[in-house]
Design a protein around this motif. Sequence first.
Motif, PDB file in Angstrom:
ATOM      1  N   THR A  69      45.113  32.181  47.585  1.00  0.00           N
ATOM      2  CA  THR A  69      45.051  32.667  46.212  1.00  0.00           C
ATOM      3  C   THR A  69      43.634  33.098  45.866  1.00  0.00           C
ATOM      4  O   THR A  69      43.435  34.154  45.259  1.00  0.00           O
ATOM      5  CB  THR A  69      45.527  31.572  45.234  1.00  0.00           C
ATOM      6  N   LYS A  70      42.656  32.314  46.267  1.00  0.00           N
ATOM      7  CA  LYS A  70      41.260  32.678  46.008  1.00  0.00           C
ATOM      8  C   LYS A  70      40.882  33.941  46.774  1.00  0.00           C
ATOM      9  O   LYS A  70      40.169  34.794  46.254  1.00  0.00           O
ATOM     10  CB  LYS A  70      40.333  31.538  46.383  1.00  0.00           C
ATOM     11  N   LEU A  71      41.355  34.055  48.011  1.00  0.00           N
ATOM     12  CA  LEU A  71      41.067  35.239  48.804  1.00  0.00           C
ATOM     13  C   LEU A  71      41.645  36.489  48.139  1.00  0.00           C
ATOM     14  O   LEU A  71      40.953  37.488  47.961  1.00  0.00           O
ATOM     15  CB  LEU A  71      41.647  35.088  50.215  1.00  0.00           C
ATOM     16  N   TYR A  72      42.920  36.417  47.750  1.00  0.00           N
ATOM     17  CA  TYR A  72      43.559  37.575  47.133  1.00  0.00           C
ATOM     18  C   TYR A  72      42.956  37.899  45.771  1.00  0.00           C
ATOM     19  O   TYR A  72      42.855  39.062  45.389  1.00  0.00           O
ATOM     20  CB  TYR A  72      45.065  37.372  47.019  1.00  0.00           C
ATOM     21  N   ALA A  73      42.552  36.892  45.028  1.00  0.00           N
ATOM     22  CA  ALA A  73      41.892  37.140  43.744  1.00  0.00           C
ATOM     23  C   ALA A  73      40.539  37.820  43.968  1.00  0.00           C
ATOM     24  O   ALA A  73      40.173  38.754  43.234  1.00  0.00           O
ATOM     25  CB  ALA A  73      41.708  35.831  42.979  1.00  0.00           C
ATOM     26  N   VAL A  84      43.074  47.286  51.323  1.00  0.00           N
ATOM     27  CA  VAL A  84      44.491  47.050  51.013  1.00  0.00           C
ATOM     28  C   VAL A  84      45.295  46.880  52.292  1.00  0.00           C
ATOM     29  O   VAL A  84      46.121  45.965  52.408  1.00  0.00           O
ATOM     30  CB  VAL A  84      45.058  48.203  50.141  1.00  0.00           C
ATOM     31  N   ALA A  85      45.054  47.739  53.268  1.00  0.00           N
ATOM     32  CA  ALA A  85      45.796  47.640  54.529  1.00  0.00           C
ATOM     33  C   ALA A  85      45.475  46.336  55.255  1.00  0.00           C
ATOM     34  O   ALA A  85      46.363  45.705  55.834  1.00  0.00           O
ATOM     35  CB  ALA A  85      45.473  48.831  55.416  1.00  0.00           C
ATOM     36  N   ALA A  86      44.228  45.940  55.231  1.00  0.00           N
ATOM     37  CA  ALA A  86      43.828  44.739  55.972  1.00  0.00           C
ATOM     38  C   ALA A  86      44.380  43.466  55.345  1.00  0.00           C
ATOM     39  O   ALA A  86      44.868  42.586  56.059  1.00  0.00           O
ATOM     40  CB  ALA A  86      42.307  44.662  56.051  1.00  0.00           C
ATOM     41  N   TYR A  87      44.313  43.355  54.032  1.00  0.00           N
ATOM     42  CA  TYR A  87      44.669  42.087  53.408  1.00  0.00           C
ATOM     43  C   TYR A  87      46.051  42.085  52.777  1.00  0.00           C
ATOM     44  O   TYR A  87      46.842  41.173  53.018  1.00  0.00           O
ATOM     45  CB  TYR A  87      43.614  41.698  52.365  1.00  0.00           C
ATOM     46  N   TYR A  88      46.390  43.067  51.971  1.00  0.00           N
ATOM     47  CA  TYR A  88      47.674  43.039  51.289  1.00  0.00           C
ATOM     48  C   TYR A  88      48.826  43.427  52.211  1.00  0.00           C
ATOM     49  O   TYR A  88      49.960  43.020  52.000  1.00  0.00           O
ATOM     50  CB  TYR A  88      47.661  43.924  50.044  1.00  0.00           C
TER      51      TYR A  88
END
Length: 86
Positions: A4-8, A49-53
């Motif tokens: 959650t912290k990473l995505y935030a 976006v491609a790397a994480y989401y």
Amino acid sequence: MARTKLYAGIYVVLFVMATAQTLVEFADLDYWTGFWIIIALSFAKAVIVAAYYQHLRWEPRSITYVVATGLLAALALTIAASYSIL
């Protein structure tokens, strides 16, 4: 919780980059200078976006290379389309 912290954090980075793109639009820059800044920011956002989401960071490298090729093709098409605007 760490995810959650990473995505935030990624969201905040993307938001700042989008805000920077908007500020470049309103800045009194030469057309090509602004164009290349926006292209660079857009490419960086697409990679994030491609790397994480899309979880490519945790996929096998072969899949990452296929998607990276698609991103480069999209960048090439965007650049080619900019010449038709002028």
